[in-house]
Design a protein around this motif. Structure first.
Motif, PDB file in Angstrom:
ATOM      1  N   ARG A 134     -12.296   0.241  -4.539  1.00 14.47           N
ATOM      2  CA  ARG A 134     -12.019   1.365  -3.632  1.00 14.47           C
ATOM      3  C   ARG A 134     -10.840   2.188  -4.144  1.00 14.47           C
ATOM      4  N   MET A 135      -9.807   1.501  -4.635  1.00 13.77           N
ATOM      5  CA  MET A 135      -8.638   2.198  -5.153  1.00 13.77           C
ATOM      6  C   MET A 135      -9.010   3.049  -6.365  1.00 13.77           C
ATOM      7  N   GLN A 142      -4.668  -9.201  -6.275  1.00 14.14           N
ATOM      8  CA  GLN A 142      -5.605  -8.119  -6.015  1.00 14.14           C
ATOM      9  C   GLN A 142      -7.020  -8.650  -5.777  1.00 14.14           C
ATOM     10  N   THR A 143      -7.787  -7.892  -5.014  1.00 10.04           N
ATOM     11  CA  THR A 143      -9.174  -8.280  -4.737  1.00 10.04           C
ATOM     12  C   THR A 143     -10.137  -7.254  -5.330  1.00 10.04           C
ATOM     13  N   ASN A 160      -4.506   3.435  -1.349  1.00 12.23           N
ATOM     14  CA  ASN A 160      -3.961   2.115  -1.084  1.00 12.23           C
ATOM     15  C   ASN A 160      -3.777   1.859   0.419  1.00 12.23           C
ATOM     16  N   GLY A 169      -6.503   2.506   3.108  1.00 11.45           N
ATOM     17  CA  GLY A 169      -7.528   1.462   3.143  1.00 11.45           C
ATOM     18  C   GLY A 169      -7.056   0.230   3.890  1.00 11.45           C
ATOM     19  N   GLN A 170      -5.757  -0.067   3.784  1.00 14.90           N
ATOM     20  CA  GLN A 170      -5.207  -1.216   4.506  1.00 14.90           C
ATOM     21  C   GLN A 170      -5.262  -0.990   6.015  1.00 14.90           C
ATOM     22  N   GLU A 218     -12.882  -5.853  -4.046  1.00 14.67           N
ATOM     23  CA  GLU A 218     -13.236  -4.757  -3.144  1.00 14.67           C
ATOM     24  C   GLU A 218     -12.128  -3.708  -3.080  1.00 14.67           C
ATOM     25  N   HIS A 219     -10.890  -4.178  -2.957  1.00 13.07           N
ATOM     26  CA  HIS A 219      -9.761  -3.264  -2.829  1.00 13.07           C
ATOM     27  C   HIS A 219      -9.560  -2.451  -4.106  1.00 13.07           C
ATOM     28  N   GLN A 220      -9.702  -3.099  -5.261  1.00 13.82           N
ATOM     29  CA  GLN A 220      -9.466  -2.405  -6.525  1.00 13.82           C
ATOM     30  C   GLN A 220     -10.569  -1.397  -6.837  1.00 13.82           C
ATOM     31  N   ASP A 274      -8.786  -1.638   6.955  1.00 17.67           N
ATOM     32  CA  ASP A 274      -9.057  -3.079   6.888  1.00 17.67           C
ATOM     33  C   ASP A 274      -8.480  -3.811   8.095  1.00 17.67           C
ATOM     34  N   GLN A 277      -2.472  -2.616 -10.746  1.00 13.36           N
ATOM     35  CA  GLN A 277      -3.533  -2.212  -9.831  1.00 13.36           C
ATOM     36  C   GLN A 277      -4.227  -0.986 -10.420  1.00 13.36           C
TER      37      GLN A 277
END
Length: 331
Positions: free
Chosen positions: A275-276, A268-269, A186, A189-190, A271-273, A193, A36
């Motif tokens: 943002r991370m 992994q997606t 991490n 953000g969850q 958008e998430h990566q 979401d 990640q």
């Protein structure tokens, strides 16, 4: 004779080419967690050819819940590992001579994230509440913080009840805990979401509370630092890795895409990566790779004051870190 010389010249060139191909030094890096953006700098260095420029052939091994970097390096499965200082120093006190050779992460991303509707607005509201805490070495900054606040962690009157939290945000969402452990890059953000808004939350960054500990440092076995060739190899590795980190800071979206290209799990997606990576860049900002001795001492002091069961019982001193590698890498 001319033909013979030409033939020998071609053969010599071929041998030199073969020698050049074999010249790259192998390095195996064990990550602390799965692929990640937390580890983007290493994947970027590989993708952008920074390791190749240093004549290195780097193998990056993802981690996971059942993989302990200290155990991997102790068993000869890696030359260098990414680990948090609390777990690295705990392993060191147990007899594994782990030495910090570089510190790409300058700041901590650990937070306690709380629901306002649980009645938590400030640390004074913690007593009587259930707080989710990660263990396996990650609990020590929390215990140090509670010790600093004078709040018992045994569930007694005036104290808090500690919920041993998994690596998810369910306890907060399901009302099992007023607050849970999160990382800026991490789990926070969850939580968002899942439908909670920043206005419904209050966060306490360990960095702001003065109890943060160093995360994601690079560690090797001390005995290997006695070999000048190994030190040279690590200096080249750190130099290339830091080049990767600075590239990732400046190009977060592209760095996230490189991480996704290396995610064999497909979990992994995009958008998430992205943002991370944007959050990770805030933690690596300000570091040139060299460990700040003051940051080291702050971490050690925090680990030593972790309540009745500190992660370490003695200050390891300067034997636990070295500038030899970063001095060679940066100069």
């Amino acid at each position: 004779m001319k033909n013979l010389k030409a033939t020998l010249g071609i053969a010599g060139a071929a041998l030199m080419g073969a020698g050049a191909a074999q010249a790259a030094d192998d390095v195996t890096l064990q990550l602390k967690w799965v692929t990640q953006a937390q580890f983007a700098g290493y994947y970027v260095a590989q993708d952008q050819g920074f390791y190749d420029e240093e004549d290195l052939n780097v193998t990056i091994k993802p981690g996971g819940p059942d993989i302990a970097p200290a155990q991997v390096i102790a068993g000869g499965g890696a030359d260098v590992v990414v680990d948090w200082m609390p777990s690295a120093m705990a392993s060191r006190e147990k007899g594994l001579d782990l030495v910090n050779i570089a510190q790409p992460f300058k700041s901590s991303g650990m937070m306690l994230t709380c629901r306002k509707d649980s009645g938590v607005e400030s640390p004074e509201d913690f007593p009587g509440k259930t707080l989710g805490v990660w263990f396996s070495g990650n609990e020590y900054p929390f215990l140090s913080w509670m010790s600093k606040l004078g709040i018992p962690t045994d569930g007694s009157e005036g104290g808090v009840t500690v919920l041993k939290q998994g690596f998810n945000v369910d306890p907060l969402l399901q009302g099992q805990a007023a607050c849970i452990s999160t990382m800026t890059y991490n789990e926070y953000g969850q939580v968002l979401d899942a439908g909670l808004t920043p206005e419904e939350l209050v966060v306490f960054k360990y960095e702001d509370q003065g109890v943060s500990t160093l995360e994601d440092g690079l560690y090797v076995l001390g005995e290997n630092l006695e070999d000048p060739a190994f030190v040279d190899k690590m200096a080249r590795f750190v130099r290339a890795s830091m080049k990767g980190w600075k590239w990732a800071e400046e190009n977060p979206e592209e760095a996230a895409m490189i991480v996704l290209d290396n995610d064999a799990s497909g979990a992994q997606t995009e958008e998430h990566q992205i943002r991370m990576m944007q959050e990770i860049a805030k933690l690596t900002a300000g570091s040139n790779g060299a460990l700040d001795p003051a940051d080291f001492q702050r971490t050690i002091d925090s680990l030593l004051s972790g309540g009745s069961d500190p992660v370490i019982t003695a200050d390891p001193g300067e034997a636990a870190w070295t500038h030899e590698v970063t001095d060679k890498a940066l100069n």
